[in-house]
Scaffold this motif. Structure first.
Motif, short mmCIF file in Angstrom:
data_model
loop_
_atom_site.label_atom_id
_atom_site.label_comp_id
_atom_site.label_asym_id
_atom_site.label_seq_id
_atom_site.Cartn_x
_atom_site.Cartn_y
_atom_site.Cartn_z
N ILE A 112 0.84 -1.20 0.00
CA ILE A 112 0.00 0.00 0.00
C ILE A 112 0.87 1.25 0.00
O ILE A 112 0.62 2.20 -0.76
N ALA A 130 -5.47 1.91 -8.32
CA ALA A 130 -6.09 1.52 -7.05
C ALA A 130 -5.97 0.01 -6.89
O ALA A 130 -6.08 -0.73 -7.87
N GLY A 190 -6.76 -3.49 -4.07
CA GLY A 190 -7.46 -4.01 -2.91
C GLY A 190 -6.76 -5.28 -2.47
O GLY A 190 -6.36 -6.10 -3.30
N THR A 192 -12.99 -4.72 -0.82
CA THR A 192 -12.30 -3.50 -0.40
C THR A 192 -12.92 -2.25 -1.01
O THR A 192 -12.99 -1.21 -0.35
N LYS A 193 -13.37 -2.35 -2.23
CA LYS A 193 -13.95 -1.18 -2.90
C LYS A 193 -15.23 -0.76 -2.19
O LYS A 193 -15.43 0.42 -1.88
N ASP A 225 -8.15 0.01 1.41
CA ASP A 225 -7.20 -0.72 0.56
C ASP A 225 -7.01 -2.17 1.00
O ASP A 225 -6.57 -3.00 0.22
#
Length: 192
Positions: free
Chosen positions: A25, A44, A46, A84-85, A90
């Motif tokens: 991350i 992005a 996850g 995660t979204k 994250d």
């Protein structure tokens, strides 16, 4: 997919999995800063972390096989990753991993996932607790080096607060190196 604790036993594998995820991350944040400089869209990600029993090994046929893991624990990790979204974070950490670490994790709303009758109890990294711990470390260093080069150390503090741990850590390490050399100490102002 990353597999911890196989093929060899790995002590404290839930903690190591979370540490690895935090590194990913942080590196993604650095990458996105570079992408922004190039006027490119951010990336992005996850991450779903779960602990449990799985069948692990080389699977497939003679023409194609991979080292992989299958089982409910693996499916749950995949559901966490895809959740995660929806959760707006994250990283999602499953209950079985959360109970095996001593990290301060933030409990989120239960997550309803495909293939499970009951919503999953999920956690994420507690960023506020992380910031508080970083501040405790900074304050300990301040007290330890109260009579030395605090200006340089103070420059690390905002970076820690903004999650720029690598740059802040480098500043602290540079300061510690300077302080190990008696010729590098700042002069104390005289009270005369």
């Amino acid at each position: 997919m990353a597999i911890f604790n196989a093929p060899l036993d790995l002590l404290d594998h839930p903690k190591i999995a979370i540490d690895c995820s935090l590194d990913i991350i942080r590196n993604m944040k650095s990458l996105n800063i570079e992408l922004q400089k190039e006027d490119l869209p951010p990336v992005a990600i996850g991450i779903g972390i779960n602990t449990g029993i799985a069948v692990i090994g080389n699977m497939g046929s003679e023409s194609r096989f991979d080292y992989t893991a299958i089982g409910d624990a693996v499916n749950t990790a995949a559901r966490l990753e895809s959740g995660t979204k929806e959760a707006g974070v994250d990283m999602l950490i499953g209950y079985n991993t959360a109970i095996k670490t001593d990290y301060k994790l933030e409990l989120l709303e239960p997550l309803k996932v495909k293939g499970k009758d009951k919503p999953l109890e999920v956690y994420t990294w507690d960023l506020e607790a992380d910031k508080q711990e970083a501040m405790k470390d900074v304050n300990r260093l301040r007290k330890t080096f109260a009579n030395h080069d605090l200006d340089e150390l103070a420059l690390a503090k905002p970076g820690l607060l903004q999650g720029k741990v690598n740059k802040a850590s480098n500043r602290v390490m540079d300061t510690l190196e300077k302080l190990s050399d008696p010729n590098q100490f700042n002069e104390k102002p005289s009270n005369n």
